[in-house]
Write an enzyme that holds these catalytic residues in place. Structure first.
Site, PDB file in Angstrom:
ATOM      1  N   ASP A  17      35.617  65.331  71.158  1.00 28.77           N
ATOM      2  CA  ASP A  17      36.492  66.511  71.247  1.00 28.77           C
ATOM      3  C   ASP A  17      37.933  66.081  70.999  1.00 28.77           C
ATOM      4  O   ASP A  17      38.216  64.885  70.769  1.00 28.77           O
ATOM      5  CB  ASP A  17      36.344  67.208  72.617  1.00 28.77           C
ATOM      6  CG  ASP A  17      36.528  68.726  72.508  1.00 28.77           C
ATOM      7  OD1 ASP A  17      37.635  69.141  72.112  1.00 28.77           O
ATOM      8  OD2 ASP A  17      35.589  69.473  72.800  1.00 28.77           O
TER       9      ASP A  17
ATOM     10  N   GLY B 252      39.034  62.791  68.916  1.00 28.98           N
ATOM     11  CA  GLY B 252      39.260  62.810  67.471  1.00 28.98           C
ATOM     12  C   GLY B 252      39.458  64.218  66.965  1.00 28.98           C
ATOM     13  O   GLY B 252      39.640  65.149  67.744  1.00 28.98           O
TER      14      GLY B 252
ATOM     15  N   PHE C  28      37.694  66.872  64.175  1.00 28.37           N
ATOM     16  CA  PHE C  28      36.546  67.030  63.270  1.00 28.37           C
ATOM     17  C   PHE C  28      36.948  67.437  61.856  1.00 28.37           C
ATOM     18  O   PHE C  28      36.112  67.450  60.960  1.00 28.37           O
ATOM     19  CB  PHE C  28      35.430  67.895  63.856  1.00 28.37           C
ATOM     20  CG  PHE C  28      35.777  69.220  64.486  1.00 28.37           C
ATOM     21  CD1 PHE C  28      36.591  70.132  63.847  1.00 28.37           C
ATOM     22  CD2 PHE C  28      35.207  69.562  65.714  1.00 28.37           C
ATOM     23  CE1 PHE C  28      36.867  71.367  64.422  1.00 28.37           C
ATOM     24  CE2 PHE C  28      35.474  70.805  66.299  1.00 28.37           C
ATOM     25  CZ  PHE C  28      36.316  71.707  65.655  1.00 28.37           C
TER      26      PHE C  28
ATOM     27  N   HIS D   3      31.290  78.993  64.196  1.00 27.10           N
ATOM     28  CA  HIS D   3      31.700  80.415  64.162  1.00 27.10           C
ATOM     29  C   HIS D   3      33.216  80.575  64.366  1.00 27.10           C
ATOM     30  O   HIS D   3      33.764  81.630  64.084  1.00 27.10           O
ATOM     31  CB  HIS D   3      30.924  81.245  65.201  1.00 27.10           C
ATOM     32  CG  HIS D   3      31.419  81.115  66.614  1.00 27.10           C
ATOM     33  ND1 HIS D   3      31.228  82.086  67.564  1.00 27.10           N
ATOM     34  CD2 HIS D   3      32.096  80.117  67.242  1.00 27.10           C
ATOM     35  CE1 HIS D   3      31.762  81.711  68.712  1.00 27.10           C
ATOM     36  NE2 HIS D   3      32.288  80.519  68.550  1.00 27.10           N
TER      37      HIS D   3
HETATM   38  C1  LIG Z   1      34.483  77.267  71.467  1.00 30.43           C
HETATM   39  S1  LIG Z   1      34.658  75.692  72.183  1.00 30.43           S
HETATM   40  C2  LIG Z   1      32.957  75.182  72.285  1.00 30.43           C
HETATM   41  C3  LIG Z   1      32.728  74.168  73.367  1.00 30.43           C
HETATM   42  C4  LIG Z   1      31.266  73.756  73.582  1.00 30.43           C
HETATM   43  N1  LIG Z   1      30.638  73.273  72.373  1.00 30.43           N
HETATM   44  C5  LIG Z   1      30.483  74.916  74.158  1.00 30.43           C
HETATM   45  O1  LIG Z   1      29.735  75.570  73.424  1.00 30.43           O
HETATM   46  O2  LIG Z   1      30.638  75.191  75.361  1.00 30.43           O
HETATM   47  C6  LIG Z   1      35.273  74.740  70.796  1.00 30.43           C
HETATM   48  C7  LIG Z   1      35.470  73.281  71.120  1.00 30.43           C
HETATM   49  O3  LIG Z   1      35.906  72.617  69.916  1.00 30.43           O
HETATM   50  C8  LIG Z   1      36.968  71.733  70.243  1.00 30.43           C
HETATM   51  N2  LIG Z   1      37.806  71.520  69.052  1.00 30.43           N
HETATM   52  C9  LIG Z   1      38.634  72.430  68.468  1.00 30.43           C
HETATM   53  N3  LIG Z   1      39.249  71.887  67.403  1.00 30.43           N
HETATM   54  C10 LIG Z   1      38.798  70.597  67.321  1.00 30.43           C
HETATM   55  C11 LIG Z   1      39.069  69.534  66.418  1.00 30.43           C
HETATM   56  N4  LIG Z   1      39.903  69.707  65.390  1.00 30.43           N
HETATM   57  N5  LIG Z   1      38.416  68.363  66.597  1.00 30.43           N
HETATM   58  C12 LIG Z   1      37.544  68.200  67.647  1.00 30.43           C
HETATM   59  N6  LIG Z   1      37.242  69.184  68.537  1.00 30.43           N
HETATM   60  C13 LIG Z   1      37.869  70.370  68.371  1.00 30.43           C
HETATM   61  C14 LIG Z   1      37.703  72.472  71.339  1.00 30.43           C
HETATM   62  O4  LIG Z   1      38.531  71.598  72.076  1.00 30.43           O
HETATM   63  C15 LIG Z   1      36.548  73.040  72.157  1.00 30.43           C
HETATM   64  O5  LIG Z   1      36.093  72.122  73.107  1.00 30.43           O
END
Ligand SMILES: C[S@@+](CC[C@H](N)C(=O)[O-])C[C@H]1O[C@@H](n2cnc3c(N)ncnc32)[C@H](O)[C@@H]1O
Length: 343
Positions: free
Chosen positions: A207, A234, A236, A254
């Site tokens: 994350d 990191g 993504f 999404h």
């Molecule tokens: C909608 S939440 C989903 C969290 C988890 N997968 C769940 O379903 O409960 C989106 C997640 O993506 C992470 N995130 C957003 N942008 C990111 C990036 N550029 N690189 C890594 N993680 C990222 C956010 O910090 C968050 O934890």
């Protein structure tokens, strides 16, 4: 059919539509009760409005009018004149119960979030993300500016995931995978639950740096599977951890429009080798029946710029990113699991 026969049916439709239009009043009343923490104050039994007003620093008369309105729709019960108690519905407005929607109410009721919905028309006319356009910052930048909001968002995701995880574990066999990478795994609830069921597997929780820092402090420290979880910070959009046997993206794809979603998936394609990709999402139905996902899709137009997709749209996105969709597994919850491998 003559005019007289049509009348009751028309009145029914008009009444139904009026109710839908005015449902924002119910939302705001619930949000206000959540902001005042009324459900938590009632957890040990009924209380009078005067007592509640003192505890939550509200005006007794207007608080009474709020609770009376909520009691009229089954949220709180007026036991005696001006004495209120919890109901099966308001139980979930408590902040301390499994399945709580307290943080959801606070997130929806955030002043910026609520007022962005008021400008949905701008998103529809311009095709732009309303929040970005209105506040000149992205939804995720707002998390940094307003940590309270980020807390409610993360808590909402945590509550949501904790309800769904069992349904995912029921239908998907993770035993073939030694290293499980949860991309954007946030609190690590899903990953921990998989590791609990599959003692031979190890996990990578990936994350953003500030999330990993908080999760290590708040969640992982007391997590019984901590020694089998490698928390990796990191981005993504740049790269993903290597050597995973399965890469899980739950409620990640999404959140982004096609170009960005493709970029994330292509970064996964670069490291996945002969591993498996799992996208866990609420897949949009092709039929225009009332669907949680169809309205979540509007939430994307307003807040974060992503989109909910149909099965065919996920298939197309995966193909463009170099994957082949192998199957879609529906669960007994609103989420489905889309499985794919590299082409
Ligand atoms: C909608 S939440 C989903 C969290 C988890 N997968 C769940 O379903 O409960 C989106 C997640 O993506 C992470 N995130 C957003 N942008 C990111 C990036 N550029 N690189 C890594 N993680 C990222 C956010 O910090 C968050 O934890």
């Amino acid at each position: 059919m003559n005019n007289q026969e049509k009348q009751p049916e028309q009145a029914l439709h008009q009444h139904h539509l009026t109710q839908i239009i005015l449902s924002f009043q119910e939302s705001q009343a619930i949000i206000t009760a959540a902001k005042l923490g009324i459900a938590d104050l009632l957890k040990d039994g009924p209380k009078s409005v005067d007592e509640l007003a003192q505890l939550c620093h509200a005006h007794p008369e207007t608080l009474y009018r709020l609770l009376r309105a909520l009691a009229s729709i089954g949220i709180f019960k007026e036991e005696d004149h001006t004495v209120f108690s919890l109901t099966p519905l308001s139980h979930y407005l408590r902040s301390d119960v499994e399945g709580s929607v307290h943080s959801l109410a606070l997130m929806v009721g955030d002043t910026k979030a609520w007022s962005a919905w008021g400008d949905l028309i701008e998103g529809i006319k311009q095709g732009e993300v309303v929040f970005d356009h209105k506040f000149k910052m992205s939804f995720y930048d707002y998390h940094t500016e307003n940590p309270e909001f980020a807390k409610y968002f993360n808590q909402t995701m945590f509550n949501h995931t904790s309800l769904l995880t069992q349904h995912v574990l029921e239908v998907y066999d993770f035993s073939p995978f030694q290293t499980i990478v949860d991309v954007g795994g946030n609190h690590g609830y899903l990953l921990s639950s998989i590791l609990q069921k599959y003692p031979a597997s190890r996990g990578v929780l990936f994350d953003q740096p500030f999330v990993i820092e908080a999760v290590e402090k708040e969640h992982l420290k007391n997590n019984p599977f901590h020694d089998r979880i490698n928390a990796v910070a990191g981005n993504f959009f740049e790269s993903l951890p290597k050597n995973g046997d399965v890469y899980i993206f739950k409620h990640i794809i999404h959140g982004f429009h096609d170009e960005k979603a493709r970029q994330i998936l292509q970064n996964c394609r670069d490291v996945i080798g002969d591993g498996t990709l799992l996208i866990i999402e609420n897949v949009l139905s092709n039929k225009n029946n009332h669907s949680f996902s169809a309205f979540m899709d509007l939430q994307m137009i307003v807040m974060s710029g992503g989109k909910e997709r149909t099965e065919a749209e996920y298939q197309q996105l995966l193909e463009q990113a170099g994957f082949q969709m192998t199957r879609v597994i529906h669960t007994s919850s609103p989420v489905s699991i889309i499985e794919a491998v590299a082409k």
